[in-house]
Design a protein around this motif. Structure first.
Motif, PDB file in Angstrom:
ATOM      1  N   GLN A  75       5.814  24.987 -16.541  1.00  0.00           N
ATOM      2  CA  GLN A  75       4.401  25.371 -16.662  1.00  0.00           C
ATOM      3  C   GLN A  75       3.639  25.063 -15.377  1.00  0.00           C
ATOM      4  N   ARG A  76       3.893  23.882 -14.808  1.00  0.00           N
ATOM      5  CA  ARG A  76       3.209  23.506 -13.571  1.00  0.00           C
ATOM      6  C   ARG A  76       3.619  24.422 -12.424  1.00  0.00           C
ATOM      7  N   VAL A  77       4.904  24.700 -12.320  1.00  0.00           N
ATOM      8  CA  VAL A  77       5.382  25.593 -11.265  1.00  0.00           C
ATOM      9  C   VAL A  77       4.752  26.972 -11.439  1.00  0.00           C
ATOM     10  N   ALA A  78       4.754  27.475 -12.650  1.00  0.00           N
ATOM     11  CA  ALA A  78       4.179  28.802 -12.918  1.00  0.00           C
ATOM     12  C   ALA A  78       2.700  28.847 -12.545  1.00  0.00           C
ATOM     13  N   GLU A  79       1.972  27.809 -12.890  1.00  0.00           N
ATOM     14  CA  GLU A  79       0.542  27.763 -12.591  1.00  0.00           C
ATOM     15  C   GLU A  79       0.292  27.763 -11.083  1.00  0.00           C
ATOM     16  N   ILE A  80       1.020  26.935 -10.353  1.00  0.00           N
ATOM     17  CA  ILE A  80       0.840  26.860  -8.904  1.00  0.00           C
ATOM     18  C   ILE A  80       1.265  28.163  -8.239  1.00  0.00           C
ATOM     19  N   GLU A  81       2.382  28.706  -8.697  1.00  0.00           N
ATOM     20  CA  GLU A  81       2.919  29.923  -8.091  1.00  0.00           C
ATOM     21  C   GLU A  81       2.142  31.170  -8.500  1.00  0.00           C
ATOM     22  N   GLY A  82       1.477  31.109  -9.644  1.00  0.00           N
ATOM     23  CA  GLY A  82       0.802  32.296 -10.160  1.00  0.00           C
ATOM     24  C   GLY A  82       1.797  33.281 -10.728  1.00  0.00           C
ATOM     25  N   ALA A  83       2.824  32.753 -11.412  1.00  0.00           N
ATOM     26  CA  ALA A  83       3.903  33.576 -11.955  1.00  0.00           C
ATOM     27  C   ALA A  83       4.058  33.308 -13.444  1.00  0.00           C
ATOM     28  N   GLU A  84       4.759  34.191 -14.118  1.00  0.00           N
ATOM     29  CA  GLU A  84       5.112  33.972 -15.511  1.00  0.00           C
ATOM     30  C   GLU A  84       6.125  32.819 -15.569  1.00  0.00           C
ATOM     31  N   PRO A  85       6.118  32.025 -16.644  1.00  0.00           N
ATOM     32  CA  PRO A  85       7.029  30.879 -16.721  1.00  0.00           C
ATOM     33  C   PRO A  85       8.504  31.220 -16.508  1.00  0.00           C
ATOM     34  N   GLN A  86       8.982  32.326 -17.075  1.00  0.00           N
ATOM     35  CA  GLN A  86      10.398  32.657 -16.900  1.00  0.00           C
ATOM     36  C   GLN A  86      10.707  32.991 -15.441  1.00  0.00           C
ATOM     37  N   ASP A  87       9.781  33.632 -14.742  1.00  0.00           N
ATOM     38  CA  ASP A  87       9.968  33.914 -13.318  1.00  0.00           C
ATOM     39  C   ASP A  87       9.908  32.628 -12.507  1.00  0.00           C
ATOM     40  N   ALA A  88       8.964  31.773 -12.851  1.00  0.00           N
ATOM     41  CA  ALA A  88       8.830  30.495 -12.142  1.00  0.00           C
ATOM     42  C   ALA A  88      10.081  29.643 -12.301  1.00  0.00           C
ATOM     43  N   ALA A  89      10.666  29.631 -13.492  1.00  0.00           N
ATOM     44  CA  ALA A  89      11.894  28.856 -13.713  1.00  0.00           C
ATOM     45  C   ALA A  89      13.033  29.394 -12.851  1.00  0.00           C
ATOM     46  N   TYR A  90      13.159  30.697 -12.784  1.00  0.00           N
ATOM     47  CA  TYR A  90      14.207  31.299 -11.956  1.00  0.00           C
ATOM     48  C   TYR A  90      13.959  31.035 -10.474  1.00  0.00           C
ATOM     49  N   HIS A  91      12.723  31.162 -10.041  1.00  0.00           N
ATOM     50  CA  HIS A  91      12.393  30.885  -8.650  1.00  0.00           C
ATOM     51  C   HIS A  91      12.707  29.428  -8.311  1.00  0.00           C
ATOM     52  N   ALA A  92      12.390  28.517  -9.227  1.00  0.00           N
ATOM     53  CA  ALA A  92      12.699  27.097  -8.998  1.00  0.00           C
ATOM     54  C   ALA A  92      14.205  26.894  -8.832  1.00  0.00           C
ATOM     55  N   GLN A  93      14.995  27.607  -9.613  1.00  0.00           N
ATOM     56  CA  GLN A  93      16.455  27.505  -9.482  1.00  0.00           C
ATOM     57  C   GLN A  93      16.907  27.969  -8.098  1.00  0.00           C
ATOM     58  N   LEU A  94      16.333  29.050  -7.592  1.00  0.00           N
ATOM     59  CA  LEU A  94      16.716  29.562  -6.279  1.00  0.00           C
ATOM     60  C   LEU A  94      16.238  28.641  -5.159  1.00  0.00           C
ATOM     61  N   VAL A  95      15.054  28.072  -5.314  1.00  0.00           N
ATOM     62  CA  VAL A  95      14.573  27.095  -4.333  1.00  0.00           C
ATOM     63  C   VAL A  95      15.527  25.901  -4.298  1.00  0.00           C
ATOM     64  N   MET A  96      15.901  25.406  -5.471  1.00  0.00           N
ATOM     65  CA  MET A  96      16.793  24.243  -5.516  1.00  0.00           C
ATOM     66  C   MET A  96      18.175  24.563  -4.981  1.00  0.00           C
ATOM     67  N   ASP A  97      18.631  25.784  -5.134  1.00  0.00           N
ATOM     68  CA  ASP A  97      19.920  26.169  -4.579  1.00  0.00           C
ATOM     69  C   ASP A  97      19.883  26.084  -3.056  1.00  0.00           C
ATOM     70  N   LEU A  98      18.822  26.564  -2.447  1.00  0.00           N
ATOM     71  CA  LEU A  98      18.704  26.480  -0.992  1.00  0.00           C
ATOM     72  C   LEU A  98      18.555  25.026  -0.555  1.00  0.00           C
ATOM     73  N   VAL A  99      17.752  24.265  -1.260  1.00  0.00           N
ATOM     74  CA  VAL A  99      17.599  22.839  -0.945  1.00  0.00           C
ATOM     75  C   VAL A  99      18.952  22.131  -1.035  1.00  0.00           C
ATOM     76  N   ALA A 100      19.739  22.461  -2.049  1.00  0.00           N
ATOM     77  CA  ALA A 100      21.051  21.836  -2.243  1.00  0.00           C
ATOM     78  C   ALA A 100      21.986  22.109  -1.068  1.00  0.00           C
ATOM     79  N   GLU A 101      21.794  23.221  -0.388  1.00  0.00           N
ATOM     80  CA  GLU A 101      22.612  23.527   0.794  1.00  0.00           C
ATOM     81  C   GLU A 101      22.226  22.672   1.992  1.00  0.00           C
ATOM     82  N   LEU A 102      21.021  22.112   1.975  1.00  0.00           N
ATOM     83  CA  LEU A 102      20.500  21.396   3.137  1.00  0.00           C
ATOM     84  C   LEU A 102      20.539  19.879   3.011  1.00  0.00           C
ATOM     85  N   VAL A 103      20.484  19.369   1.805  1.00  0.00           N
ATOM     86  CA  VAL A 103      20.426  17.915   1.623  1.00  0.00           C
ATOM     87  C   VAL A 103      21.822  17.346   1.407  1.00  0.00           C
ATOM     88  N   PRO A 104      22.006  16.075   1.750  1.00  0.00           N
ATOM     89  CA  PRO A 104      23.303  15.448   1.490  1.00  0.00           C
ATOM     90  C   PRO A 104      23.615  15.458  -0.011  1.00  0.00           C
TER      91      PRO A 104
END
Length: 144
Positions: A75-104
């Motif tokens: 809900q917080r991600v969706a509100e900040i992003e201005g997206a529907e919750p299901q889109d925000a959840a998917y976007h968060a997954q893709l953001v975390m996938d990229l972050v996972a490639e960069l962090v130890p």
């Protein structure tokens, strides 16, 4: 990786038309995540990210270590992003996938251990669904 590379890769994964939408998705996910985890953990995670992005984890949250469940996270991600919750959840997954490639891997493992509440552990795993599936696959790339 610098800011332009980060946003370029994320924009491609998200399929967003512009950098603004891409940055908004990264900011929404990472600032909400930064609010959820302790400040030291946010700093550890942020250390491997471009400085323009690491601020979302460390400087944007007013308070670190807040207790909220997966539903509130989305809900917080969706509100900040201005997206529907299901889109925000998917976007968060893709953001975390990229972050996972960069962090130890140890920082990612520590993050996973900080997130779940006993009754909500299964839901928090959704944040890492793309990572756990083997990462994002560029379906637009042509095979050799």
């Amino acid at each position: 990786m610098n800011f332009d590379e980060f946003t370029g890769q994320l924009q491609h994964r998200l399929g967003t038309p512009g950098t603004g939408e891409t940055v908004r998705a990264a900011r929404a996910t990472l600032s909400t995540l930064g609010a959820r985890i302790p400040e030291g953990a946010a700093e550890d995670l942020a250390a491997s990210l471009p400085m323009e992005i690491d601020w979302y984890l460390t400087g944007a949250p007013r308070e670190h270590g807040q207790r909220f469940d997966w539903r509130e996270f989305v809900q917080r991600v969706a509100e900040i992003e201005g997206a529907e919750p299901q889109d925000a959840a998917y976007h968060a997954q893709l953001v975390m996938d990229l972050v996972a490639e960069l962090v130890p891997p140890s920082d990612l493992a520590d993050l996973r251990g900080m997130l779940p509440e006993a009754e909500d552990e299964e839901n928090w795993r959704k944040l890492f669904a793309v990572v756990d599936a083997g990462g994002w696959v560029d379906s637009s790339a042509s095979a050799p």
